[in-house]
Write an enzyme that holds these catalytic residues in place. Structure first.
Site, PDB file in Angstrom:
ATOM      1  N   ASP A   1      53.208 -18.172  43.582  1.00  0.00           N
ATOM      2  CA  ASP A   1      54.509 -17.658  43.174  1.00  0.00           C
ATOM      3  C   ASP A   1      55.182 -18.709  42.311  1.00  0.00           C
ATOM      4  O   ASP A   1      54.749 -19.869  42.259  1.00  0.00           O
ATOM      5  CB  ASP A   1      55.364 -17.355  44.408  1.00  0.00           C
ATOM      6  CG  ASP A   1      56.746 -16.812  44.049  1.00  0.00           C
ATOM      7  OD1 ASP A   1      56.812 -15.818  43.305  1.00  0.00           O
ATOM      8  OD2 ASP A   1      57.765 -17.384  44.486  1.00  0.00           O
ATOM      9  N   SER A   2      56.272 -18.329  41.659  1.00  0.00           N
ATOM     10  CA  SER A   2      57.033 -19.278  40.850  1.00  0.00           C
ATOM     11  C   SER A   2      57.757 -20.300  41.706  1.00  0.00           C
ATOM     12  O   SER A   2      58.210 -21.322  41.193  1.00  0.00           O
ATOM     13  CB  SER A   2      58.046 -18.526  39.984  1.00  0.00           C
ATOM     14  OG  SER A   2      58.943 -17.795  40.797  1.00  0.00           O
TER      15      SER A   2
ATOM     16  N   TYR B   1      60.589 -17.804  36.805  1.00  0.00           N
ATOM     17  CA  TYR B   1      59.747 -17.174  35.794  1.00  0.00           C
ATOM     18  C   TYR B   1      60.457 -16.012  35.090  1.00  0.00           C
ATOM     19  O   TYR B   1      60.038 -15.582  34.015  1.00  0.00           O
ATOM     20  CB  TYR B   1      58.477 -16.609  36.432  1.00  0.00           C
ATOM     21  CG  TYR B   1      57.380 -17.621  36.716  1.00  0.00           C
ATOM     22  CD1 TYR B   1      57.577 -18.994  36.578  1.00  0.00           C
ATOM     23  CD2 TYR B   1      56.130 -17.179  37.124  1.00  0.00           C
ATOM     24  CE1 TYR B   1      56.565 -19.896  36.843  1.00  0.00           C
ATOM     25  CE2 TYR B   1      55.099 -18.082  37.392  1.00  0.00           C
ATOM     26  CZ  TYR B   1      55.321 -19.431  37.253  1.00  0.00           C
ATOM     27  OH  TYR B   1      54.308 -20.318  37.514  1.00  0.00           O
ATOM     28  N   GLY B   2      61.507 -15.489  35.705  1.00  0.00           N
ATOM     29  CA  GLY B   2      62.084 -14.223  35.263  1.00  0.00           C
ATOM     30  C   GLY B   2      62.554 -14.171  33.829  1.00  0.00           C
ATOM     31  O   GLY B   2      62.521 -13.124  33.203  1.00  0.00           O
TER      32      GLY B   2
ATOM     33  N   CYS C   1      54.301 -12.780  43.008  1.00  0.00           N
ATOM     34  CA  CYS C   1      55.437 -12.906  42.094  1.00  0.00           C
ATOM     35  C   CYS C   1      55.453 -11.646  41.253  1.00  0.00           C
ATOM     36  O   CYS C   1      54.453 -11.309  40.603  1.00  0.00           O
ATOM     37  CB  CYS C   1      55.273 -14.142  41.214  1.00  0.00           C
ATOM     38  SG  CYS C   1      56.469 -14.277  39.863  1.00  0.00           S
ATOM     39  N   ASN C   2      56.558 -10.912  41.298  1.00  0.00           N
ATOM     40  CA  ASN C   2      56.632  -9.663  40.542  1.00  0.00           C
ATOM     41  C   ASN C   2      56.529  -9.888  39.045  1.00  0.00           C
ATOM     42  O   ASN C   2      55.868  -9.133  38.337  1.00  0.00           O
ATOM     43  CB  ASN C   2      57.929  -8.932  40.878  1.00  0.00           C
ATOM     44  CG  ASN C   2      57.879  -8.235  42.211  1.00  0.00           C
ATOM     45  OD1 ASN C   2      57.625  -7.044  42.297  1.00  0.00           O
ATOM     46  ND2 ASN C   2      58.120  -8.978  43.286  1.00  0.00           N
ATOM     47  N   THR C   3      57.181 -10.942  38.537  1.00  0.00           N
ATOM     48  CA  THR C   3      57.145 -11.210  37.098  1.00  0.00           C
ATOM     49  C   THR C   3      55.731 -11.537  36.645  1.00  0.00           C
ATOM     50  O   THR C   3      55.247 -11.002  35.635  1.00  0.00           O
ATOM     51  CB  THR C   3      58.093 -12.365  36.743  1.00  0.00           C
ATOM     52  OG1 THR C   3      59.414 -12.056  37.210  1.00  0.00           O
ATOM     53  CG2 THR C   3      58.143 -12.579  35.242  1.00  0.00           C
TER      54      THR C   3
ATOM     55  N   GLU D   1      67.140 -19.576  47.209  1.00  0.00           N
ATOM     56  CA  GLU D   1      66.562 -20.911  47.256  1.00  0.00           C
ATOM     57  C   GLU D   1      67.575 -21.972  47.679  1.00  0.00           C
ATOM     58  O   GLU D   1      67.190 -23.043  48.159  1.00  0.00           O
ATOM     59  CB  GLU D   1      65.910 -21.252  45.915  1.00  0.00           C
ATOM     60  CG  GLU D   1      64.765 -20.310  45.603  1.00  0.00           C
ATOM     61  CD  GLU D   1      63.786 -20.852  44.589  1.00  0.00           C
ATOM     62  OE1 GLU D   1      63.936 -22.005  44.158  1.00  0.00           O
ATOM     63  OE2 GLU D   1      62.856 -20.104  44.233  1.00  0.00           O
TER      64      GLU D   1
ATOM     65  N   CYS E   1      61.311  -8.359  43.788  1.00  0.00           N
ATOM     66  CA  CYS E   1      61.132  -9.806  43.669  1.00  0.00           C
ATOM     67  C   CYS E   1      60.875 -10.320  45.072  1.00  0.00           C
ATOM     68  O   CYS E   1      61.535  -9.876  46.031  1.00  0.00           O
ATOM     69  CB  CYS E   1      62.374 -10.462  43.075  1.00  0.00           C
ATOM     70  SG  CYS E   1      62.296 -12.280  43.071  1.00  0.00           S
ATOM     71  N   THR E   2      59.928 -11.234  45.211  1.00  0.00           N
ATOM     72  CA  THR E   2      59.546 -11.675  46.553  1.00  0.00           C
ATOM     73  C   THR E   2      60.628 -12.491  47.246  1.00  0.00           C
ATOM     74  O   THR E   2      60.552 -12.721  48.454  1.00  0.00           O
ATOM     75  CB  THR E   2      58.232 -12.484  46.504  1.00  0.00           C
ATOM     76  OG1 THR E   2      58.337 -13.501  45.488  1.00  0.00           O
ATOM     77  CG2 THR E   2      57.060 -11.571  46.198  1.00  0.00           C
ATOM     78  N   HIS E   3      61.637 -12.930  46.510  1.00  0.00           N
ATOM     79  CA  HIS E   3      62.785 -13.585  47.152  1.00  0.00           C
ATOM     80  C   HIS E   3      63.640 -12.580  47.925  1.00  0.00           C
ATOM     81  O   HIS E   3      64.276 -12.938  48.919  1.00  0.00           O
ATOM     82  CB  HIS E   3      63.686 -14.248  46.105  1.00  0.00           C
ATOM     83  CG  HIS E   3      63.150 -15.504  45.500  1.00  0.00           C
ATOM     84  ND1 HIS E   3      62.092 -15.513  44.631  1.00  0.00           N
ATOM     85  CD2 HIS E   3      63.546 -16.797  45.636  1.00  0.00           C
ATOM     86  CE1 HIS E   3      61.851 -16.759  44.250  1.00  0.00           C
ATOM     87  NE2 HIS E   3      62.722 -17.555  44.840  1.00  0.00           N
TER      88      HIS E   3
END
Length: 274
Positions: free
Chosen positions: A12-13, A44-45, A75-77, A154, A187-189
């Site tokens: 992931d980013s 990354y977005g 990571c979706n992006t 984060e 988004c994984t967040h």
């Protein structure tokens, strides 16, 4: 080590992909994981497809050096911009988080109105819309970029933080007016602020968590390819390894706040060398 015993590569980013790692640990508990978080280059977005693809190829080369048997782009992006190329370039399975979320959203919606929230890159790629309408062309997809969610997560400003609630209400206010009945956390967040998103959207909207669906997809894939680990993990074993491109200490602290077990440390590696 046999192929079955080799680990799963997850990247992931930053820390968001830990939600995917967590679901893999819960749903496929015999599998080992090598996780990489690109904490030096997050987010990354807002980056271009070319940049995301370059980063992703570097990370895949690192994960391949760890002898992984499959790779999950958590990571979706990166899933939106790099999955097709990475799948074609590698001789091990590579899956992303977008397709699983799209499939479940199609099965969930009753009124054919689905919302997607994610980074600017994920929303602008249109990949969720494309995949959903391949399954059901009658579904209208309404996307909304929510770039501030990642830094809030984060910073550990999560469900009980008034600033996060205010930002969530501002982002999602217009989605409430679109009569959607299903919302993809693209988004994984975002699963880490699922509670406050659910409060803002209301009980009439079903939230789809692609992290969980991806773990289920991975389990089925490993079974189909006869790559599932059938041997229990050893009690004294550290089955999961964590690597980052920067800020290893803060990554470990965050990881320990959400994972089902304590990680001893995360190792910083020079990802640009791969």
């Amino acid at each position: 080590m046999t192929d079955r015993e080799k680990p799963i590569g997850v990247f992931d980013s930053g820390v968001g992909g830990l939600t995917v790692a967590r679901e893999i640990m819960r749903n496929i508990p015999k599998e080992r994981i090598v996780y990489f978080g690109d904490t030096a280059r997050v987010p990354y977005g807002g980056k271009s497809k070319e940049t995301i693809l370059r980063y992703s190829r570097q990370i895949v080369r690192f994960l391949r050096s760890q002898e992984v048997k499959a790779i999950v782009i958590a990571c979706n992006t990166a899933s939106a911009f790099a999955l097709e190329e990475l799948s074609a370039e590698n001789d091990i399975p590579v899956i992303g988080v977008v397709k699983s979320g799209a499939k479940v959203a199609c099965a969930t919606t009753k009124n054919n109105r689905v919302g997607v929230i994610g980074t600017r890159g994920t929303i602008s790629s249109g990949l969720y819309t494309e995949l959903i309408q391949e399954i059901n062309p009658q579904i209208e997809v309404i996307g909304k970029a929510c770039p501030l969610f990642c830094p809030l997560v984060e910073e550990n400003w999560r469900n009980d933080d008034p600033i996060t609630k205010e930002v969530t209400e501002r982002y999602l206010g217009e989605l409430r007016e679109k009569d959607i009945d299903t919302l993809i956390l693209g988004c994984t967040h975002y699963p880490l602020i699922r509670s406050i998103i659910g409060q803002v959207m209301g009980e009439q909207v079903t939230l789809v968590n692609p992290a969980y669906e991806t773990a289920c997809q991975l389990r089925a894939l490993l079974q189909d390819l006869h790559l599932s680990n059938n041997q229990p993990l050893q009690k004294d074993e550290q089955p999961h390894r964590f690597y980052v491109s920067d800020a290893a200490e803060s990554f470990s602290e965050f990881a320990n706040s959400i994972l089902p077990f304590e990680i001893r440390d995360a190792k910083k590696i020079p990802i640009e060398e791969y």
